[in-house]
Write a protein that holds these residues in place. Sequence first.
Motif, mmCIF file in Angstrom:
data_model
loop_
_atom_site.group_PDB
_atom_site.id
_atom_site.type_symbol
_atom_site.label_atom_id
_atom_site.label_comp_id
_atom_site.label_asym_id
_atom_site.label_seq_id
_atom_site.Cartn_x
_atom_site.Cartn_y
_atom_site.Cartn_z
ATOM 1 N N ASN A 141 -10.015 -0.486 1.691
ATOM 2 C CA ASN A 141 -11.441 -0.577 1.992
ATOM 3 C C ASN A 141 -12.289 -0.307 0.759
ATOM 4 O O ASN A 141 -13.229 -1.037 0.461
ATOM 5 C CB ASN A 141 -11.823 0.422 3.091
ATOM 6 N N VAL A 142 -11.927 0.761 0.046
ATOM 7 C CA VAL A 142 -12.735 1.142 -1.116
ATOM 8 C C VAL A 142 -12.581 0.113 -2.243
ATOM 9 O O VAL A 142 -13.526 -0.167 -2.984
ATOM 10 C CB VAL A 142 -12.374 2.573 -1.591
ATOM 11 N N HIS A 164 -8.443 -2.790 9.903
ATOM 12 C CA HIS A 164 -7.038 -3.112 9.673
ATOM 13 C C HIS A 164 -6.598 -2.783 8.252
ATOM 14 O O HIS A 164 -5.452 -2.983 7.892
ATOM 15 C CB HIS A 164 -6.802 -4.594 9.968
ATOM 16 N N MET A 165 -7.525 -2.298 7.426
ATOM 17 C CA MET A 165 -7.155 -1.955 6.048
ATOM 18 C C MET A 165 -7.047 -0.445 5.906
ATOM 19 O O MET A 165 -7.674 0.306 6.636
ATOM 20 C CB MET A 165 -8.231 -2.425 5.071
ATOM 21 N N ASN A 182 -4.826 5.337 7.408
ATOM 22 C CA ASN A 182 -5.380 4.322 8.275
ATOM 23 C C ASN A 182 -6.803 4.729 8.671
ATOM 24 O O ASN A 182 -7.044 5.877 9.018
ATOM 25 C CB ASN A 182 -4.475 4.269 9.517
ATOM 26 N N ILE A 183 -7.735 3.805 8.634
ATOM 27 C CA ILE A 183 -9.130 4.096 8.984
ATOM 28 C C ILE A 183 -9.234 4.700 10.391
ATOM 29 O O ILE A 183 -10.027 5.617 10.643
ATOM 30 C CB ILE A 183 -9.975 2.798 8.930
ATOM 31 N N ALA A 184 -8.406 4.181 11.292
ATOM 32 C CA ALA A 184 -8.481 4.615 12.696
ATOM 33 C C ALA A 184 -8.195 6.108 12.864
ATOM 34 O O ALA A 184 -8.600 6.717 13.847
ATOM 35 C CB ALA A 184 -7.509 3.799 13.542
ATOM 36 N N HIS A 185 -7.484 6.689 11.888
ATOM 37 C CA HIS A 185 -7.092 8.091 12.022
ATOM 38 C C HIS A 185 -8.076 9.058 11.372
ATOM 39 O O HIS A 185 -7.806 10.240 11.271
ATOM 40 C CB HIS A 185 -5.684 8.302 11.447
#
Length: 360
Positions: free
Chosen positions: A100-101, A94-95, A135-138
């Motif tokens: 995240n980093v 979600h981040m 987005n992480i998901a992408h």
Amino acid sequence: MSKREMKGVSIRGATKRYGQTVALKETHLDIKPGEFVSLLGPSGSGKTTLLGLLGGFVTPSAGSIWIGNKDMTYTPPHKRDIGIVFQSYALFPHMTVGENVAFPLRARHQPKASWAAKVKEALAMVELDGYQERNIAHLSGGQRQRVALARAMVFEPSLILMDEPLSALDKQLRESMQLELRRLHQRLGATIVYVTHDQSEALTLSDRIAILRNGELVQIGTPQELHNTPKDSFVADFIGDATLLPVTRVDSHQIRLGSHTLTSARPVPDATELFLAVQTEKLLIDSAAENATANRLEGQITDTIYQGNSVRVCLRLQDGSLLTLRQPTHYAACQQLPAVGERLQVSLHPEDTIVVPRCT
Ligand SMILES: Nc1ncnc2c1ncn2[C@@H]1O[C@H](COP(=O)(O)OP(=O)(O)O)[C@@H](O)[C@H]1O
Ligand SMILES: [Mg+2]
């Protein structure tokens, strides 16, 4: 991120038991500052347990763990100043990439004003600067693993631990990430301990490789040392692409294989069960070998397998033992290769005649 003071690691007589299971037998291991050491072994051999002792997720049943000049045996993970990368990226979905980093900086209560610059620098190292808002998901699998790497390095840890970080990636991406990791290690001078079950990965990356089997550190050495002086049949079989054939000892430098007597440049171990470990690439087709001191072997070709970058040739010796050799596929080498069923003479240099005792 500049080259920084890196810390060495010392595992002093550490063991780990879970009830009756011995996950790690008594282990002694010294890793120099800036060294890249891989822990290599089959599944269940104790690699993750050993890494866990360094990371502080596993408390030893006996012995101690030193990082730098400090006894860290009972120091919790977040106080060990260690960056960690796992097989699963363990990113927060979600981040954003940047969040995240930045997470380790937040967790370490570093001043917020410094985050952006540090995140930018860490992302630049893995060639993802500019991805902060993504987005992480992408992201693709390789990009996620690079974000995980950036997150492990952003707070400039003195030691980085990685547990099979590339094993979820496909072969091509894995190989390019290996080269990237190699460059990163050279640039940062970081001390890295890296778990893998893939020997080619360990060879590509490591200054030294520690071979584990059944919870035991069997041998540690440079890739060359493990190839040239494997401690026993397990290491010889695990490293490289070798055929192991039972042989008997004649004297300190000679062995018997069927009707052949071979000379080894190294002392033949004085053990009851011995094996000749022949790496496939060390056998030369005889016409090419001018060396009069080389050992000669003769057999019948039972199979030739074209594998693109090499041809595998299976040879049955007079006593029935099977030997495999690998030949280059360039035109001249293919021309001199007899057909299946024909006889072939090969030679093995005494320096490449490696004799090992059976593993215990
Ligand atoms: N938490 C645990 N409880 C009980 N046994 C464990 C635990 N963790 C690991 N083991 C056992 O210890 C041995 C070594 O495991 P591990 O270090 O995970 O091996 P590897 O990472 O080389 O696959 C295995 O036999 C495993 O089943
Ligand atoms: Mg493991």
